[in-house]
Design a protein around this motif. Structure first.
Motif, PDB file in Angstrom:
ATOM      1  N   PHE A   7       0.838  -1.188   0.000  1.00 12.67           N
ATOM      2  CA  PHE A   7       0.000   0.000   0.000  1.00 12.67           C
ATOM      3  C   PHE A   7       0.877   1.244   0.000  1.00 12.67           C
ATOM      4  CE2 PHE A   7      -2.814  -3.237   1.736  1.00 12.67           C
ATOM      5  CZ  PHE A   7      -3.971  -2.997   1.016  1.00 12.67           C
ATOM      6  N   PRO A   8       0.880   1.989  -1.096  1.00 12.25           N
ATOM      7  CA  PRO A   8       1.736   3.171  -1.171  1.00 12.25           C
ATOM      8  C   PRO A   8       1.184   4.325  -0.351  1.00 12.25           C
ATOM      9  CG  PRO A   8       0.368   3.031  -3.122  1.00 12.25           C
ATOM     10  CD  PRO A   8       0.072   1.796  -2.315  1.00 12.25           C
ATOM     11  N   ASP A   9       2.065   5.222   0.020  1.00 13.41           N
ATOM     12  CA  ASP A   9       1.620   6.487   0.615  1.00 13.41           C
ATOM     13  C   ASP A   9       1.115   7.390  -0.499  1.00 13.41           C
ATOM     14  OD1 ASP A   9       2.286   5.766   3.197  1.00 13.41           O
ATOM     15  OD2 ASP A   9       4.315   6.556   3.047  1.00 13.41           O
ATOM     16  N   VAL A  10      -0.025   8.024  -0.252  1.00 13.68           N
ATOM     17  CA  VAL A  10      -0.592   8.977  -1.204  1.00 13.68           C
ATOM     18  C   VAL A  10      -0.550  10.348  -0.548  1.00 13.68           C
ATOM     19  CG1 VAL A  10      -2.645   9.655  -2.505  1.00 13.68           C
ATOM     20  CG2 VAL A  10      -2.063   7.229  -2.258  1.00 13.68           C
ATOM     21  N   ARG A  11       0.030  11.305  -1.238  1.00 15.96           N
ATOM     22  CA  ARG A  11       0.216  12.635  -0.678  1.00 15.96           C
ATOM     23  C   ARG A  11      -1.136  13.277  -0.344  1.00 15.96           C
ATOM     24  NH1 ARG A  11       4.249  16.269  -4.047  1.00 15.96           N
ATOM     25  NH2 ARG A  11       5.497  14.378  -3.612  1.00 15.96           N
ATOM     26  N   GLY A  12      -1.261  13.762   0.888  1.00 16.65           N
ATOM     27  CA  GLY A  12      -2.484  14.434   1.302  1.00 16.65           C
ATOM     28  C   GLY A  12      -3.638  13.496   1.571  1.00 16.65           C
ATOM     29  N   ALA A  13      -3.358  12.193   1.767  1.00 15.91           N
ATOM     30  CA  ALA A  13      -4.423  11.225   2.015  1.00 15.91           C
ATOM     31  C   ALA A  13      -3.964  10.207   3.046  1.00 15.91           C
ATOM     32  CB  ALA A  13      -4.825  10.525   0.728  1.00 15.91           C
ATOM     33  N   GLU A  14      -4.937   9.571   3.693  1.00  9.32           N
ATOM     34  CA  GLU A  14      -4.676   8.551   4.708  1.00  9.32           C
ATOM     35  C   GLU A  14      -5.287   7.239   4.265  1.00  9.32           C
ATOM     36  OE1 GLU A  14      -5.928   7.561   9.363  1.00  9.32           O
ATOM     37  OE2 GLU A  14      -6.679   9.364   8.341  1.00  9.32           O
ATOM     38  N   HIS A  15      -4.509   6.165   4.327  1.00  6.00           N
ATOM     39  CA  HIS A  15      -5.045   4.856   3.981  1.00  6.00           C
ATOM     40  C   HIS A  15      -5.970   4.380   5.096  1.00  6.00           C
ATOM     41  CE1 HIS A  15      -4.880   0.381   3.399  1.00  6.00           C
ATOM     42  NE2 HIS A  15      -5.165   0.800   2.200  1.00  6.00           N
ATOM     43  N   VAL A  16      -7.186   3.976   4.735  1.00  5.45           N
ATOM     44  CA  VAL A  16      -8.196   3.594   5.725  1.00  5.45           C
ATOM     45  C   VAL A  16      -8.787   2.238   5.366  1.00  5.45           C
ATOM     46  CG1 VAL A  16      -8.782   5.968   6.336  1.00  5.45           C
ATOM     47  CG2 VAL A  16      -9.997   4.855   4.440  1.00  5.45           C
ATOM     48  N   ASP A  17      -9.412   1.592   6.360  1.00  5.77           N
ATOM     49  CA  ASP A  17     -10.020   0.279   6.151  1.00  5.77           C
ATOM     50  C   ASP A  17     -11.429   0.377   5.572  1.00  5.77           C
ATOM     51  OD1 ASP A  17      -7.775  -1.035   7.164  1.00  5.77           O
ATOM     52  OD2 ASP A  17      -8.512  -0.886   9.228  1.00  5.77           O
ATOM     53  N   GLU A  18     -12.159   1.399   5.952  1.00  6.46           N
ATOM     54  CA  GLU A  18     -13.548   1.546   5.510  1.00  6.46           C
ATOM     55  C   GLU A  18     -13.595   2.196   4.135  1.00  6.46           C
ATOM     56  OE1 GLU A  18     -17.213   1.333   4.822  1.00  6.46           O
ATOM     57  OE2 GLU A  18     -16.537   0.516   6.763  1.00  6.46           O
ATOM     58  N   GLU A  19     -14.350   1.572   3.205  1.00  9.05           N
ATOM     59  CA  GLU A  19     -14.397   2.071   1.837  1.00  9.05           C
ATOM     60  C   GLU A  19     -15.450   3.163   1.632  1.00  9.05           C
ATOM     61  OE1 GLU A  19     -12.869  -1.107  -1.302  1.00  9.05           O
ATOM     62  OE2 GLU A  19     -14.827  -1.650  -0.461  1.00  9.05           O
ATOM     63  N   ARG A  20     -16.287   3.385   2.615  1.00 16.80           N
ATOM     64  CA  ARG A  20     -17.343   4.388   2.487  1.00 16.80           C
ATOM     65  C   ARG A  20     -17.097   5.523   3.467  1.00 16.80           C
ATOM     66  NH1 ARG A  20     -19.322  -0.600   1.803  1.00 16.80           N
ATOM     67  NH2 ARG A  20     -20.746  -1.033   0.058  1.00 16.80           N
ATOM     68  N   GLY A  21     -17.508   6.723   3.061  1.00 17.70           N
ATOM     69  CA  GLY A  21     -17.378   7.874   3.948  1.00 17.70           C
ATOM     70  C   GLY A  21     -17.049   9.125   3.169  1.00 17.70           C
ATOM     71  N   THR A  22     -17.048  10.236   3.863  1.00 17.93           N
ATOM     72  CA  THR A  22     -16.754  11.513   3.249  1.00 17.93           C
ATOM     73  C   THR A  22     -15.293  11.572   2.815  1.00 17.93           C
ATOM     74  OG1 THR A  22     -18.394  12.571   4.672  1.00 17.93           O
ATOM     75  CG2 THR A  22     -16.811  14.017   3.586  1.00 17.93           C
ATOM     76  N   CYS A  23     -15.079  11.928   1.559  1.00 18.85           N
ATOM     77  CA  CYS A  23     -13.741  12.082   0.995  1.00 18.85           C
ATOM     78  C   CYS A  23     -12.951  10.771   0.951  1.00 18.85           C
ATOM     79  CB  CYS A  23     -12.929  13.140   1.746  1.00 18.85           C
ATOM     80  SG  CYS A  23     -13.687  14.768   1.792  1.00 18.85           S
ATOM     81  N   VAL A  24     -13.668   9.627   0.998  1.00 21.18           N
ATOM     82  CA  VAL A  24     -13.019   8.314   0.937  1.00 21.18           C
ATOM     83  C   VAL A  24     -13.197   7.740  -0.464  1.00 21.18           C
ATOM     84  CG1 VAL A  24     -13.002   5.955   1.819  1.00 21.18           C
ATOM     85  CG2 VAL A  24     -13.308   7.877   3.392  1.00 21.18           C
ATOM     86  N   TYR A  25     -12.085   7.262  -1.059  1.00 22.82           N
ATOM     87  CA  TYR A  25     -12.128   6.767  -2.426  1.00 22.82           C
ATOM     88  C   TYR A  25     -11.290   5.497  -2.567  1.00 22.82           C
ATOM     89  CZ  TYR A  25     -13.592  11.568  -3.460  1.00 22.82           C
ATOM     90  OH  TYR A  25     -14.237  12.777  -3.475  1.00 22.82           O
ATOM     91  N   ARG A  26     -11.798   4.586  -3.383  1.00 24.55           N
ATOM     92  CA  ARG A  26     -10.905   3.645  -4.025  1.00 24.55           C
ATOM     93  C   ARG A  26     -10.114   4.424  -5.076  1.00 24.55           C
ATOM     94  NH1 ARG A  26     -14.290  -1.760  -5.885  1.00 24.55           N
ATOM     95  NH2 ARG A  26     -14.530  -2.737  -3.803  1.00 24.55           N
ATOM     96  N   LEU A  27      -8.912   3.965  -5.364  1.00 18.18           N
ATOM     97  CA  LEU A  27      -8.148   4.536  -6.473  1.00 18.18           C
ATOM     98  C   LEU A  27      -8.103   3.490  -7.568  1.00 18.18           C
ATOM     99  CD1 LEU A  27      -5.295   6.347  -4.515  1.00 18.18           C
ATOM    100  CD2 LEU A  27      -7.423   7.294  -5.423  1.00 18.18           C
ATOM    101  N   GLY A  28      -8.636   3.824  -8.722  1.00 17.78           N
ATOM    102  CA  GLY A  28      -8.789   2.862  -9.804  1.00 17.78           C
ATOM    103  C   GLY A  28      -7.878   3.152 -10.968  1.00 17.78           C
ATOM    104  N   GLY A  29      -7.244   2.099 -11.487  1.00 19.02           N
ATOM    105  CA  GLY A  29      -6.408   2.234 -12.671  1.00 19.02           C
ATOM    106  C   GLY A  29      -7.240   2.323 -13.940  1.00 19.02           C
ATOM    107  N   ASN A  30      -6.634   2.861 -14.972  1.00 19.74           N
ATOM    108  CA  ASN A  30      -7.343   3.108 -16.231  1.00 19.74           C
ATOM    109  C   ASN A  30      -7.127   1.966 -17.216  1.00 19.74           C
ATOM    110  OD1 ASN A  30      -9.004   4.525 -17.920  1.00 19.74           O
ATOM    111  ND2 ASN A  30      -7.445   5.960 -18.625  1.00 19.74           N
TER     112      ASN A  30
END
Length: 371
Positions: free
Chosen positions: A276-299
């Motif tokens: 799990f990489p560090d993403v600048r300005g974001a926190e890795h979390v266990d819950e997939e739902r919530g305000t400002c919470v996203y999966r990150l999807g490849g194209n």
């Protein structure tokens, strides 16, 4: 930048190189760059200020060592082939065989090199089997019970690799097993290669312990030249992959920010380890739902080309930058052009703050791979 890009930062690279060069000096060992983790050859002039050799795992890497780094490689391959062995030898100063059968087949043709055998100490603390070279049934190395008491006269070294981004304490414990199984052959050798996975540039790595361990090894076997060939340590935390949000989709309350990069194509270790990489300005979390919470999807069209989940400081919008930290090692060497999606450029942020684009990729690069 409006397109995705890997950015290697010269200041951070030189910081790592200076630390590695200092360890080599203090411990009186040779530390060489493993191309399997980093092979951006336009940076080699910087590397040559700090180190003098590299390690290769194939003909292409061996040629890169000779032609671009300017020195013959320390080469190891699980299996050499009839049509490549002679050219590999021309590009190599040291050549390690993975098995006794490979040695028998090719040692005469490789006589110009300092020859070695890869050995398996049957011990490794690497938890992910995908990266554990000593797992049961491994195809790597010769176990002690298969070695003759008297080694062939042209075998000058042992190569042992059983770490992955490990600490000095792991090396300390591993050496106990290496010496128990193989020290009786050390008087017949000139060098011992302890492989890679020594993550000495990680902030919490005990560098002093590493130096003490290597100095102790010298005291016990003063005739042996000790070699380390880390990959990740050289490029550890030397720069990010900068991507952008191209769409946001939602299903069953799960929001996915679709990016202009791909995990499977451009960050494969994230899916393989998984890491799990560090993403600048974001926190890795266990819950997939919530305000400002996203999966990150490849194209890409691979269903599993995503990672979950990160909580950002604010809602993401199309065009927003998503910056993956520490994305230089084991990325550019492992990327692919699956789906033909846009491949990130490669840039260097120089010490003076100027960004130089080292490489851009386009349709012709994809087309030639299919040729």
């Amino acid at each position: 930048m409006t397109t995705p890009i890997y950015i290697i930062e010269e200041k951070r690279l030189r910081r790592n190189l200076a630390l590695i060069a200092d360890v080599a000096r203090r411990a009186d060992v040779e530390i060489i760059l493993a191309f399997k983790a980093f092979a951006l050859w336009k940076t080699f002039p910087i590397f040559r200020e700090y180190i003098s050799s590299t390690t290769a795992s194939s003909l292409s890497e061996a040629r890169l060592a000779l032609e671009e780094f300017g020195a013959k490689a320390h080469t190891f391959s699980p299996a050499y082939t009839d049509d490549e062995i002679d050219e590999i030898v021309k590009c190599s100063s040291h050549l390690t065989f993975n098995s006794l059968s490979q040695y028998e087949r090719y040692h005469e043709r490789a006589a110009a090199c300092s020859l070695g055998l890869r050995v398996n100490p049957e011990y490794s603390e690497v938890g992910t089997l995908l990266y554990n070279p000593c797992a049961p049934g491994t195809r790597f190395g010769v176990t002690a019970d298969k070695l003759p008491e008297q080694l062939p006269s042209d075998i000058e070294g042992f190569h042992c690799h059983c770490h992955c981004e490990s600490g000095a304490d792991v090396l300390q414990r591993t050496l106990v097993h290496i010496e128990e199984r193989f020290a009786r052959w050390f008087p017949q050798l000139k060098w011992l290669n302890l492989g890679g996975g020594h993550l000495m540039t990680r902030r919490d790595y005990d560098v002093d312990l590493l130096v003490d361990i290597l100095q102790g090894l010298h005291r016990r076997y003063p005739w042996l030249k000790i070699i380390l060939e880390p990959g990740s340590a050289f490029a550890w935390q030397t720069g990010p992959l900068v991507s952008h949000v191209v769409d946001i989709v939602e299903d069953k309350g799960i929001k996915t920010a679709v990016l202009d990069v791909s995990f499977t194509c451009h960050m494969p270790d994230c899916l393989e380890m998984p890491y799990f990489p560090d993403v600048r300005g974001a926190e890795h979390v266990d819950e997939e739902r919530g305000t400002c919470v996203y999966r990150l999807g490849g194209n890409s069209c691979l269903s599993g080309d995503f990672m979950s989940a990160w909580k950002f400081e604010k809602e993401l919008n199309v065009g927003a930058e998503v910056v993956f930290e520490d994305m230089i090692h084991y990325t550019t060497v492992k990327t692919c052009m699956f789906n033909g999606i846009t491949h990130p450029s490669i840039g260097m942020l120089h010490s003076d703050g100027k960004l130089e684009i080292l490489r851009r990729f386009g349709y012709e690069d994809y087309k030639k791979r299919m040729n």
